[in-house]
Design a protein around this motif. Structure first.
Motif, short mmCIF file in Angstrom:
data_model
loop_
_atom_site.label_atom_id
_atom_site.label_comp_id
_atom_site.label_asym_id
_atom_site.label_seq_id
_atom_site.Cartn_x
_atom_site.Cartn_y
_atom_site.Cartn_z
N HIS A 89 0.84 -1.21 0.00
CA HIS A 89 0.00 0.00 0.00
C HIS A 89 0.87 1.25 0.00
O HIS A 89 0.62 2.20 -0.77
CB HIS A 89 -0.91 0.01 1.22
CG HIS A 89 -1.68 1.28 1.37
ND1 HIS A 89 -2.83 1.55 0.67
CD2 HIS A 89 -1.44 2.39 2.12
CE1 HIS A 89 -3.28 2.75 0.98
NE2 HIS A 89 -2.45 3.29 1.87
N GLU A 90 1.88 1.28 0.83
CA GLU A 90 2.75 2.46 0.91
C GLU A 90 3.50 2.66 -0.40
O GLU A 90 3.64 3.80 -0.87
CB GLU A 90 3.76 2.27 2.05
CG GLU A 90 3.15 2.31 3.43
CD GLU A 90 4.14 1.88 4.49
OE1 GLU A 90 4.51 2.71 5.34
OE2 GLU A 90 4.57 0.71 4.47
N GLU A 94 -2.61 3.03 8.76
CA GLU A 94 -3.43 3.79 7.81
C GLU A 94 -4.83 4.01 8.38
O GLU A 94 -5.38 5.11 8.33
CB GLU A 94 -3.50 3.04 6.48
CG GLU A 94 -4.40 3.70 5.44
CD GLU A 94 -3.86 5.01 4.93
OE1 GLU A 94 -4.65 5.80 4.38
OE2 GLU A 94 -2.64 5.27 5.11
N ARG A 95 -5.40 2.99 8.96
CA ARG A 95 -6.75 3.11 9.53
C ARG A 95 -6.74 4.05 10.73
O ARG A 95 -7.66 4.86 10.92
CB ARG A 95 -7.24 1.72 9.94
CG ARG A 95 -8.64 1.69 10.54
CD ARG A 95 -9.12 0.26 10.69
NE ARG A 95 -8.24 -0.49 11.56
CZ ARG A 95 -8.42 -0.61 12.89
NH1 ARG A 95 -9.44 -0.01 13.47
NH2 ARG A 95 -7.59 -1.32 13.60
N THR A 104 -7.00 7.75 9.99
CA THR A 104 -8.17 8.25 9.27
C THR A 104 -9.51 7.91 9.93
O THR A 104 -10.55 8.38 9.47
CB THR A 104 -8.19 7.69 7.84
OG1 THR A 104 -8.17 6.26 7.88
CG2 THR A 104 -6.98 8.18 7.05
#
Length: 259
Positions: free
Chosen positions: A64-65, A95-96, A99
């Motif tokens: 993802h990164e 990430e979660r 956000t």
């Protein structure tokens, strides 16, 4: 480039060389560098990076990164993925948490953030993906073309354990290994601010993130403690966890130590 210098858009780039091993030998400069991600390097800093003569860029980040922020790779450098987290949950959780206010409050409040970081450092020592990636990092540092740079996103946790591993293999005192690890903190003001702003745009309390956007002595200490819990000794971690042969460690030392 010395360990004291920094590039504005690549602030955690530094030479692994310059440290001294316990037997008095110095780690050679200009062979292996540690860094944060090469994705946001501006043109001026990219030119400075290119002047290092890099021939390997070793990316420790998740898929993802890497997709979200691809590295800028200097001409002539091989790019290789050494994903130390793979599909392990700690790779996607951050990430979660940046956000999702509810998830962040539940996971990071009440000491949860520090607990998360301790778990990250345990995973870096024991998970098969991590062992395979760090084994390859050592192999490439020992036998691949130089100069090489290895990095994650902030250059502090995954990269921090990679640097601690290499310096320990080179015989650098544990106290110096910790000093190198903690040197990330003053270099991360820009990233710290960016992460807080991003989280706060999503309604996440930025203060919850502080333990995550720092390095702390107890985090690296937990990784070394996990080595002892899981393998008994650092040498056993190297031979059984990383599956590295003594001859390769000798090659690493011959390449990277002088005096």
């Amino acid at each position: 480039m010395t360990n004291d210098s920094a590039l504005a858009t690549l602030p955690n780039l530094r030479d692994l060389g310059g440290h001294r091993a316990a037997d008095g030998a110095a780690v050679r400069r200009g062979l292996v560098y540690r860094a944060d991600a090469l994705a946001r390097v501006d043109d001026g800093d990219f030119a400075a990076l290119s002047r290092l003569g890099l021939r390997q860029v070793l990316d420790l980040r998740t898929a993802h990164e890497r997709t979200a922020e691809p590295d800028r790779v200097p001409d002539g450098a091989e790019y290789a993925v050494l994903d130390v987290q793979g599909n392990h949950s700690t790779g996607g959780d951050l990430e979660r948490l940046l956000t999702d206010p509810g998830a962040a409050a539940e996971a990071l409040g009440g000491g949860g953030a520090a607990a998360f970081m301790l778990e990250v450092n345990r995973v870096l020592v024991t998970e098969p993906d991590a062992n395979a990636a760090y084994s390859e990092l050592v192999r490439r540092a020992a036998t691949g073309p130089t100069a090489a740079v290895f990095h994650c996103t902030a250059g502090k946790d995954r990269t921090g354990w990679g640097a601690a591993l290499l310096l320990t293999l080179l015989g650098v005192d544990r106290e110096v290994v910790f000093e190198d690890y903690l040197a990330s903190n003053p270099r991360m003001d820009r990233l710290r601010g960016a992460m807080r702003r991003r989280a706060e745009r999503h309604g996440v309390d930025g203060d919850l993130l502080e333990p995550i956007i720092q390095v702390r002595e107890e985090y690296l200490a937990e990784a070394f403690a996990e080595v002892e819990r899981a393998y008994g000794t650092f040498d056993a971690y190297v031979s059984k966890g990383l599956k590295l042969a003594p001859d390769l460690i000798t090659t690493l030392r011959e390449r990277m130590l002088e005096g």
